[in-house]
Design a protein around this motif. Structure first.
Motif: not given
Length: 352
Positions: A221-235
């Motif tokens: 679950i944490e890896e999944w959420l960190m992948a989502a973090e990449y998208i949000l961090a991109g704007g």
């Protein structure tokens, strides 16, 4: 770290605080809630004392550290408030989120031909679906399996969108294809195999179309959420998380193990909307209705269900696809009962 402003805080004061924080090398992001405004701080905040921020303005209610490694994705980042993703379709705006009606996405694994995709679109819309899913580009385990029709299938999805008014969700596999797919799709899907394709995550995050991020077949679950973090961090803040089953020790009776426990776990950890895919999660059409109903009872915001006019002749994933007739029955006679019981069924009559 987040700054919670007092109710009624003046907009000019919020902007002044944000401008000051930018001079500290931080990136403030304003989040407007129902009663309060929150300023999320992204950057190096580990050595920053909350008391120092508190001194910036008497309009600051409290300063809270976000303890999770995923920052923007964290529910703490919104001070416990749920997020939502609003998508404009030809039939009007559709909202994904825990305070909104269940959204159903349906359609075939792959776009095969014009007649098939338009027929399916019209049938699933009549049953109550809001989005059509269909693969133009397909990642397959075998290089000899059907890989999708590619760019020509995008034209067929556009035709189905025009005929039905449904929103379109389709998968992106390569950074080079993002722009042309985004011209047709209302939502860009990142499949399980690309969940940790970091170059693709960054590129997807840099564009403004909403993103459906499927969980990797062996991802925590944490890896999944960190992948989502990449998208949000991109704007790009418009991300929907999709659980599609994980790989466990038993693959004889189901294709994957559908992890419905992620629904309460994600609800606690993140503000992002949740989708469940019982088709990939089970791999067998007989099991899809039961798991779809269970997911709604557990609190999912959305379902993705594979539907094909003739599953026996489908070019991919036929065994897990429902016929339009079975999908219609699921929507009207089964999901409607569960969703109404938990207050998540649309008020508009099915098929309208």
């Amino acid at each position: 770290m987040i700054i919670v402003m007092q109710p009624g805080a003046p907009e000019l004061e919020i902007e002044r605080i944000s401008d000051e924080l930018r001079t500290w090398g931080l990136h403030p992001e304003k989040i407007v809630g129902q009663y309060k405004v929150i300023i999320g701080l992204v950057g190096e905040t580990a050595g920053l004392l909350p008391e120092r921020i508190q001194e910036l303005s008497p309009w600051i209610d409290e300063v809270v550290r976000v303890e999770q490694p995923f920052k923007r994705v964290s529910r703490e980042f919104r001070h416990g408030q749920p997020g939502e993703v609003t998508i404009d379709t030809p039939n009007g705006a559709v909202v994904f989120g825990e305070q909104h009606p269940l959204v159903v996405v349906a359609g075939p694994c792959s776009v095969e031909n014009e007649q098939m995709i338009i027929e399916t679109a019209l049938r699933v819309k009549q049953a109550g679906a809001k989005f059509l899913r269909g693969g133009a580009y397909k990642p397959r385990t075998s290089p000899y399996a059907f890989q999708g029709h590619g760019e020509s299938a995008l034209e067929l999805l556009a035709a189905a969108r025009a005929a039905s008014g449904l929103g379109i969700i389709t998968e992106v596999m390569d950074t080079a294809d993002i722009e042309k797919i985004a011209q047709v799709a209302d939502v860009l899907q990142l499949g399980a195999r690309n969940m940790q394709n970091f170059a693709l995550l960054k590129k997807i995050g840099a564009q403004n179309k909403p993103v459906l991020l499927k969980r990797g077949m062996a991802a925590t679950i944490e890896e999944w959420l960190m992948a989502a973090e990449y998208i949000l961090a991109g704007g790009n803040p418009n991300v929907i998380l999709c659980e599609r089953g994980i790989r466990t020790f038993d693959s004889r009776y189901t294709r994957n193990t559908l992890d419905l426990s992620v629904i309460p776990v994600l609800r606690k950890l993140t503000h992002l909307p949740i989708m469940i895919d019982p088709s990939h999660g089970t791999g067998k059409s007989d099991y899809v209705p039961a798991m779809a109903m269970a997911a709604v009872a557990a609190g999912t915001d959305s379902l993705m269900i594979e539907v094909h006019p003739n599953p026996a002749k489908a070019l991919s994933d036929g065994p897990q696809s429902l016929t339009p007739e079975r999908f219609d029955r699921l929507m009207r006679s089964e999901l409607a009962v569960i969703a109404q019981a938990v207050g998540r069924w649309p008020q508009v009559a099915v098929g309208v």
